[in-house]
Design an enzyme around this catalytic site. Structure first.
Site, PDB file in Angstrom:
ATOM      1  N   HIS A   1      -9.208   3.263  -1.860  1.00  0.00           N
ATOM      2  CA  HIS A   1      -7.800   2.890  -1.737  1.00  0.00           C
ATOM      3  C   HIS A   1      -7.330   2.026  -2.907  1.00  0.00           C
ATOM      4  CE1 HIS A   1      -4.002   1.669  -0.275  1.00  0.00           C
ATOM      5  NE2 HIS A   1      -4.374   0.572   0.370  1.00  0.00           N
TER       6      HIS A   1
ATOM      7  N   CYS B   1       0.433   2.607   6.285  1.00  0.00           N
ATOM      8  CA  CYS B   1       0.697   1.217   6.648  1.00  0.00           C
ATOM      9  C   CYS B   1       0.636   0.382   5.372  1.00  0.00           C
ATOM     10  CB  CYS B   1      -0.321   0.723   7.660  1.00  0.00           C
ATOM     11  SG  CYS B   1      -2.028   0.731   7.053  1.00  0.00           S
TER      12      CYS B   1
ATOM     13  N   CYS C   1       0.803  -1.222   0.000  1.00  0.00           N
ATOM     14  CA  CYS C   1       0.000   0.000   0.000  1.00  0.00           C
ATOM     15  C   CYS C   1       0.836   1.272   0.000  1.00  0.00           C
ATOM     16  CB  CYS C   1      -0.941   0.005   1.200  1.00  0.00           C
ATOM     17  SG  CYS C   1      -2.049  -1.422   1.238  1.00  0.00           S
TER      18      CYS C   1
END
Length: 432
Positions: A387, A417, A94
């Site tokens: 996302h 994160c 990510c």
């Protein structure tokens, strides 16, 4: 004043992104390459940068295409650039766009480049579906057959079980635990209540809706035609719920641990398609070309924890390093933007920054400190905006830099994160 790299300050000149759309909806017919090209082409158009002056292009992605694994190079083959533009793809789960940005910034700081484009792209609507190992073995053997009869005999070895495809899972190879399960575990271990998670999710939707409606977020978005007719344009993120209420969020059932869990579809970020890109320059180059930087990269850091522990906690270890490298403390930070993978993860990261135990793990005598909720994610975050794994980091860098300008904040801190127990933190310094 501390300077990043060898003394050359790296400027964030501009940033742009596509709308972020829930997977399987408006952008489902576009590949990650298509989405990346939309973002980069718009970035070039808005800034008026001469494509021939760009020294490199770095893009991040997580779910790589099996037919075009170097996404960055395909994006760089836009007609805006010479065919000689070097480009490469990075992947840090990510935080992939963050890795792309820091890679490009490092090249500028080292003096190996003056102008770079960095960002990321993801199409979670077009995830590659793989054959089973048995099917792959048979197909490879059949391709090597020297006669039709050999090929037929080889293909006859296929069994019904070989037709079962292998689909990618958002799970840790080392533990078999999904991110959602990890977030549920973090909530249980640290006493993070369901109500707190749902209220954070509601706040994210409210802040993002406000940012889209008043132009702060929408100004960063390039409208994209919606296939197949392409007569309509998607100009906004389609996951932001303006009518969302706490009661609606509280009524949703847990997704991962259905009996005791607190993570739901409402307090977790949705799977999303989208792309984002930023234009980076050395400070001297930006000034010479007449660009007014949005912000400077003051410092950054990466860290990791054991994936079997608290998977999404590594930003708590990266943030103090980034602050120390910047010569700052949390009291100096005007705005904080934490990637919202899950509401539980954000709330736990906030706890961790104030924890003496986590401070000691980071080699500090005192905790980083309490994050002022009024300065945290003031434009919402991934819970509402969405996302796209490879793109989120570039979205955050762009939005944080612009909001720092608007509020007169000298410094901003962002954290992300990532799968594998990884974490990233970056300190931005306002250019005005």
């Amino acid at each position: 004043m501390p300077t990043y790299g060898n003394g050359r300050r790296v400027a964030i000149v501009a940033g742009v992104r596509t709308p972020f759309a829930r997977s399987g909806t408006s952008l489902k017919d576009y590949s990650a390459i298509d989405l990346g090209r939309f973002a980069v082409a718009e970035l070039v158009q808005r800034t008026g940068i001469d494509g021939a002056a760009v020294d490199l292009l770095v893009f991040g992605t997580v779910v790589h295409s099996v037919v075009a694994p170097n996404l960055a190079r395909e994006v760089a083959l836009l007609p805006h650039f010479p065919r000689t533009l070097q480009a490469y793809t990075v992947s840090r789960a990510c935080a992939s766009a963050n890795q792309a940005i820091t890679d490009a910034a490092d090249q500028i700081a080292l003096g190996h480049a003056d102008i770079a484009i960095a960002g990321g792209s993801e199409s979670l609507s077009q995830v590659p579906i793989l054959h089973s190992r048995g099917m792959s073995d048979v197909l490879v053997a059949a391709s090597r057959a020297r006669s039709l009869s050999q090929r037929v005999a080889t293909l006859a070895r296929v069994r019904p079980k070989d037709f079962v495809p292998i689909t990618p899972a958002i799970a840790e190879p080392s533990t078999g635990e999904t991110m959602g399960q990890s977030a549920d575990k973090m909530a249980k271990i640290n006493g993070i209540a369901r109500e707190a998670q749902d209220r954070l999710a509601l706040r994210s939707h409210q802040h993002a809706a406000r940012g889209l409606d008043d132009g702060r977020l929408s100004a960063e978005i390039v409208p994209v035609p919606v296939p197949p007719a392409c007569t309509d344009m998607l100009a906004t993120d389609n996951g932001v719920r303006r009518d969302s209420t706490y009661d609606q969020l509280a009524s949703l059932r847990p997704v991962f641990d259905r009996q005791y869990g607190t993570v739901t579809a409402g307090n977790a970020s949705p799977l999303t398609d989208g792309a984002a890109a930023v234009l980076l320059m050395s400070e001297d180059t930006a000034r010479a070309l007449g660009y007014a930087p949005v912000a400077f990269i003051r410092s950054y850091a990466y860290a990791a924890v054991d994936p079997g522990e608290q998977l999404l906690q590594a930003p708590v270890l990266a943030a103090p390093v980034a602050l120390a490298r910047a010569g700052l403390t949390l009291r100096d930070i005007g705005l904080v933007d934490m990637h919202e993978a899950f509401a539980a993860q954000v709330l736990r990261n906030v706890q961790g920054l104030a924890s003496k135990w986590w401070a000691e793990r980071a080699g500090l005598s005192q905790p980083v400190g309490e994050v002022d909720p009024e300065r945290l994610n003031v434009l919402g975050g991934s819970l509402s905006i969405g996302h796209p794994f490879g793109a989120t980091g570039a979205r955050i860098v762009t939005s944080l830099g612009h909001e720092m300008q608007r509020r007169g904040a000298q410094f901003g801190l962002l954290t992300v994160c990532a799968a594998g127990g990884m974490g990233h933190a970056m300190v931005l310094e306002s250019a005005r």
